[in-house]
Design an enzyme around this catalytic site. Structure first.
Site, mmCIF file in Angstrom:
data_model
loop_
_atom_site.group_PDB
_atom_site.id
_atom_site.type_symbol
_atom_site.label_atom_id
_atom_site.label_comp_id
_atom_site.label_asym_id
_atom_site.label_seq_id
_atom_site.Cartn_x
_atom_site.Cartn_y
_atom_site.Cartn_z
ATOM 1 N N GLY A 15 -70.257 52.867 -47.681
ATOM 2 C CA GLY A 15 -71.643 52.790 -48.126
ATOM 3 C C GLY A 15 -71.732 52.264 -49.541
ATOM 4 N N CYS A 16 -72.820 52.567 -50.216
ATOM 5 C CA CYS A 16 -73.054 52.085 -51.577
ATOM 6 C C CYS A 16 -71.858 52.406 -52.466
ATOM 7 C CB CYS A 16 -74.317 52.734 -52.141
ATOM 8 S SG CYS A 16 -74.640 52.299 -53.858
ATOM 9 N N PHE A 17 -71.269 51.376 -53.049
ATOM 10 C CA PHE A 17 -70.016 51.577 -53.776
ATOM 11 C C PHE A 17 -70.150 52.375 -55.059
ATOM 12 C CE2 PHE A 17 -70.150 46.717 -54.955
ATOM 13 C CZ PHE A 17 -71.269 46.884 -55.747
ATOM 14 N N TRP A 18 -71.345 52.521 -55.607
ATOM 15 C CA TRP A 18 -71.510 53.303 -56.833
ATOM 16 C C TRP A 18 -71.070 54.749 -56.626
ATOM 17 C CZ3 TRP A 18 -77.246 51.561 -57.616
ATOM 18 C CH2 TRP A 18 -77.281 50.237 -58.063
#
Length: 176
Positions: A15-18
């Site tokens: 998912g969102c890499f952050w």
């Protein structure tokens, strides 16, 4: 950065890499993580931008690539953490983030990593994520592209920034 000789590479998309980067850095600080970078992998577009990857047309996933000290943490341990910190049963989705760029994938760098990843995925499907099919792809790592500088350590620099609500560490018993 000069890496020690025992610094293998592991690449995960969840998912969102952050949030993925933030959780790995937080959990493995002083426990074997040498370096972590967010970027793009798995697609067919050279040198993609964040906007291009977000369009869903590049085939790339937002991903995390880590160098780790194998004397302090094993690849298997990293995989187990990966399966605890996201939902591997949702195809092309993590929480409200949808599209192939948010898929669950393990990008392997050797036949040994591929073997271990498949073993862990099979156990996770039988012991942890039993209410849905584990859809995590296990595929050979291809070309890696670092994300733009402002994405690196994003949640450290922007502590109130967006973090996918499905990124948290679940409490599962040890795998058999």
């Amino acid at each position: 950065m000069s890496l020690p000789p025992n610094a293998p590479l592991a690449t995960f998309a969840a998912g969102c890499f952050w949030g993925v980067e933030h959780l790995f850095r937080k959990h493995y600080a002083n426990k074997g993580l040498i370096d972590a970078r967010v970027g793009y992998i798995g697609g067919d577009t050279s040198n993609p931008s964040y906007r291009a990857v977000c369009s869903g047309r590049t085939g790339h996933a937002e991903a995390l690539q880590v160098h780790y000290d194998a004397d302090k943490v094993s690849y298997r341990e990293l995989l187990e953490f990966f399966f605890k910190m996201h939902d591997p049963t949702t195809p092309d989705r993590q929480g409200p983030d949808t599209g192939s760029q948010y898929r669950s994938a393990v990008f392997t760098h050797s036949e040994e990593q591929k073997k271990i990843a498949q073993e862990v995925k099979d156990k996770v499907a039988k012991e942890w994520w039993t209410k849905g099919k584990v859809v995590t792809e296990i595929i050979p790592a291809g070309e890696w592209y670092d994300a733009e500088a402002y994405h690196q350590k994003y949640l450290d620099v922007n502590p109130g920034g967006y973090e996918c609500p499905s990124h948290f560490v679940r409490s599962f018993p040890p795998l058999s």
